[in-house]
Design a protein around this motif. Structure first.
Motif, PDB file in Angstrom:
ATOM      1  N   HIS A   1       0.843  -1.193   0.000  1.00 45.04           N
ATOM      2  CA  HIS A   1       0.000   0.000   0.000  1.00 45.04           C
ATOM      3  C   HIS A   1       0.879   1.245   0.000  1.00 45.04           C
ATOM      4  O   HIS A   1       1.915   1.284   0.644  1.00 45.04           O
ATOM      5  CB  HIS A   1      -0.925  -0.006   1.213  1.00 45.04           C
ATOM      6  CG  HIS A   1      -1.720  -1.274   1.307  1.00 45.04           C
ATOM      7  ND1 HIS A   1      -2.849  -1.497   0.559  1.00 45.04           N
ATOM      8  CD2 HIS A   1      -1.513  -2.402   2.025  1.00 45.04           C
ATOM      9  CE1 HIS A   1      -3.317  -2.706   0.822  1.00 45.04           C
ATOM     10  NE2 HIS A   1      -2.527  -3.269   1.706  1.00 45.04           N
ATOM     11  N   ASP A   2       0.414   2.248  -0.716  1.00 40.11           N
ATOM     12  CA  ASP A   2       1.182   3.483  -0.785  1.00 40.11           C
ATOM     13  C   ASP A   2       1.163   4.214   0.554  1.00 40.11           C
ATOM     14  O   ASP A   2       0.194   4.152   1.298  1.00 40.11           O
ATOM     15  CB  ASP A   2       0.614   4.414  -1.863  1.00 40.11           C
ATOM     16  CG  ASP A   2       0.928   3.918  -3.262  1.00 40.11           C
ATOM     17  OD1 ASP A   2       1.993   3.292  -3.437  1.00 40.11           O
ATOM     18  OD2 ASP A   2       0.109   4.145  -4.169  1.00 40.11           O
ATOM     19  N   VAL A   3       2.255   4.870   0.829  1.00 36.57           N
ATOM     20  CA  VAL A   3       2.369   5.736   2.001  1.00 36.57           C
ATOM     21  C   VAL A   3       2.550   7.150   1.459  1.00 36.57           C
ATOM     22  O   VAL A   3       3.393   7.382   0.589  1.00 36.57           O
ATOM     23  CB  VAL A   3       3.582   5.327   2.872  1.00 36.57           C
ATOM     24  CG1 VAL A   3       3.791   6.311   4.001  1.00 36.57           C
ATOM     25  CG2 VAL A   3       3.403   3.918   3.409  1.00 36.57           C
ATOM     26  N   ASP A   4       1.751   8.080   1.972  1.00 38.75           N
ATOM     27  CA  ASP A   4       1.855   9.450   1.469  1.00 38.75           C
ATOM     28  C   ASP A   4       3.182  10.076   1.890  1.00 38.75           C
ATOM     29  O   ASP A   4       3.926   9.534   2.701  1.00 38.75           O
ATOM     30  CB  ASP A   4       0.667  10.314   1.919  1.00 38.75           C
ATOM     31  CG  ASP A   4       0.584  10.475   3.430  1.00 38.75           C
ATOM     32  OD1 ASP A   4       1.612  10.330   4.121  1.00 38.75           O
ATOM     33  OD2 ASP A   4      -0.521  10.757   3.918  1.00 38.75           O
ATOM     34  N   SER A   5       3.484  11.226   1.320  1.00 39.23           N
ATOM     35  CA  SER A   5       4.790  11.845   1.547  1.00 39.23           C
ATOM     36  C   SER A   5       5.016  12.194   3.014  1.00 39.23           C
ATOM     37  O   SER A   5       6.125  12.059   3.519  1.00 39.23           O
ATOM     38  CB  SER A   5       4.974  13.085   0.662  1.00 39.23           C
ATOM     39  OG  SER A   5       3.997  14.051   0.969  1.00 39.23           O
ATOM     40  N   SER A   6       3.975  12.617   3.731  1.00 45.48           N
ATOM     41  CA  SER A   6       4.174  12.932   5.153  1.00 45.48           C
ATOM     42  C   SER A   6       4.433  11.650   5.940  1.00 45.48           C
ATOM     43  O   SER A   6       5.220  11.654   6.893  1.00 45.48           O
ATOM     44  CB  SER A   6       2.976  13.697   5.723  1.00 45.48           C
ATOM     45  OG  SER A   6       1.827  12.882   5.740  1.00 45.48           O
ATOM     46  N   GLY A   7       3.793  10.551   5.542  1.00 43.51           N
ATOM     47  CA  GLY A   7       4.052   9.269   6.198  1.00 43.51           C
ATOM     48  C   GLY A   7       5.469   8.787   5.955  1.00 43.51           C
ATOM     49  O   GLY A   7       6.134   8.281   6.860  1.00 43.51           O
ATOM     50  N   ARG A   8       5.946   8.987   4.739  1.00 38.96           N
ATOM     51  CA  ARG A   8       7.325   8.609   4.419  1.00 38.96           C
ATOM     52  C   ARG A   8       8.325   9.461   5.196  1.00 38.96           C
ATOM     53  O   ARG A   8       9.332   8.967   5.668  1.00 38.96           O
ATOM     54  CB  ARG A   8       7.590   8.733   2.921  1.00 38.96           C
ATOM     55  CG  ARG A   8       6.996   7.605   2.126  1.00 38.96           C
ATOM     56  CD  ARG A   8       7.359   7.749   0.658  1.00 38.96           C
ATOM     57  NE  ARG A   8       6.620   6.802  -0.121  1.00 38.96           N
ATOM     58  CZ  ARG A   8       7.175   5.915  -0.925  1.00 38.96           C
ATOM     59  NH1 ARG A   8       8.473   5.875  -1.066  1.00 38.96           N
ATOM     60  NH2 ARG A   8       6.438   5.080  -1.614  1.00 38.96           N
ATOM     61  N   LYS A   9       8.012  10.753   5.331  1.00 36.66           N
ATOM     62  CA  LYS A   9       8.893  11.632   6.103  1.00 36.66           C
ATOM     63  C   LYS A   9       8.933  11.191   7.556  1.00 36.66           C
ATOM     64  O   LYS A   9       9.994  11.176   8.172  1.00 36.66           O
ATOM     65  CB  LYS A   9       8.422  13.092   6.006  1.00 36.66           C
ATOM     66  CG  LYS A   9       8.759  13.760   4.711  1.00 36.66           C
ATOM     67  CD  LYS A   9       8.269  15.199   4.711  1.00 36.66           C
ATOM     68  CE  LYS A   9       8.469  15.830   3.356  1.00 36.66           C
ATOM     69  NZ  LYS A   9       7.923  17.193   3.298  1.00 36.66           N
TER      70      LYS A   9
ATOM     71  N   TYR B   1      11.483   2.500   3.934  1.00 34.28           N
ATOM     72  CA  TYR B   1      10.201   2.046   3.385  1.00 34.28           C
ATOM     73  C   TYR B   1      10.409   1.500   1.986  1.00 34.28           C
ATOM     74  O   TYR B   1      11.024   2.163   1.148  1.00 34.28           O
ATOM     75  CB  TYR B   1       9.204   3.213   3.348  1.00 34.28           C
ATOM     76  CG  TYR B   1       7.939   2.873   2.613  1.00 34.28           C
ATOM     77  CD1 TYR B   1       6.916   2.178   3.243  1.00 34.28           C
ATOM     78  CD2 TYR B   1       7.780   3.215   1.276  1.00 34.28           C
ATOM     79  CE1 TYR B   1       5.762   1.846   2.563  1.00 34.28           C
ATOM     80  CE2 TYR B   1       6.631   2.892   0.582  1.00 34.28           C
ATOM     81  CZ  TYR B   1       5.621   2.210   1.228  1.00 34.28           C
ATOM     82  OH  TYR B   1       4.483   1.868   0.549  1.00 34.28           O
TER      83      TYR B   1
ATOM     84  N   HIS C   1       8.235  -0.403  -1.252  1.00 29.16           N
ATOM     85  CA  HIS C   1       6.932  -0.773  -1.808  1.00 29.16           C
ATOM     86  C   HIS C   1       7.016  -2.175  -2.400  1.00 29.16           C
ATOM     87  O   HIS C   1       7.978  -2.502  -3.086  1.00 29.16           O
ATOM     88  CB  HIS C   1       6.512   0.253  -2.868  1.00 29.16           C
ATOM     89  CG  HIS C   1       5.078   0.139  -3.249  1.00 29.16           C
ATOM     90  ND1 HIS C   1       4.645  -0.710  -4.228  1.00 29.16           N
ATOM     91  CD2 HIS C   1       3.976   0.762  -2.753  1.00 29.16           C
ATOM     92  CE1 HIS C   1       3.332  -0.609  -4.340  1.00 29.16           C
ATOM     93  NE2 HIS C   1       2.904   0.282  -3.461  1.00 29.16           N
TER      94      HIS C   1
END
Length: 144
Positions: free
Chosen positions: A89-97, A106, A108
């Motif tokens: 599942h994709d993680v948004d940019s704030s989640g990746r940060k 992380y 994919h």
């Protein structure tokens, strides 16, 4: 004559936790071929139990492990090892940060083996194996 014992390096210990047998086996095989000592867990409880009794140099963790999020599993751990989190599942940019700030790599799914090996090498604090460097030629000074 002095004899010194050769120091045998112990390969880094990696725990791979994923409830998908095919993914877990593929990740474990890739890491074993690179020379890591790999232990596998097929659910979060098993992973937590292993982390409570053994020392691992890194953890490769599925983000959706047995109906729990890998980040939830990480929060339940006391002093977890460096972690590589995998998710389909994709993680948004704030989640990746947020993950990056916490030192969590992380990846994919499907995980590219080269990216996996790079992330684990970074987690355990060692460079990837590569061809040995060719020593620079020594400069010789002609006798005067």
């Amino acid at each position: 004559m002095t004899v010194t014992a050769a120091r045998v390096a112990t390969p880094p210990a990696i725990l791979v936790a994923d409830d998908d047998d095919a993914v877990r086996q593929s990740v474990a095989d890739t890491l074993r071929l690179e020379g890591y000592a790999v232990t596998e867990a097929d659910d979060g409880d098993t992973a937590l139990g292993l982390l409570g009794t053994r020392r691992f140099d890194a953890l490769v963790l599925d983000n959706r492990l047995s109906e729990q999020h890998g980040t939830t599993e990480l929060a339940a751990m006391e002093n977890p090892p460096p972690t590589v989190l995998m998710s389909a599942h994709d993680v948004d940019s704030s989640g990746r940060k947020d993950l990056a700030v916490r030192g969590i790599a992380y990846l994919h799914k499907p995980v590219d083996p080269e990216h996996l090996l790079d992330a684990v090498a970074t987690a355990v604090g060692r460079g990837r194996r590569s061809a040995p460097e060719t020593p620079a030629p020594r400069s010789e000074t002609a006798p005067a």
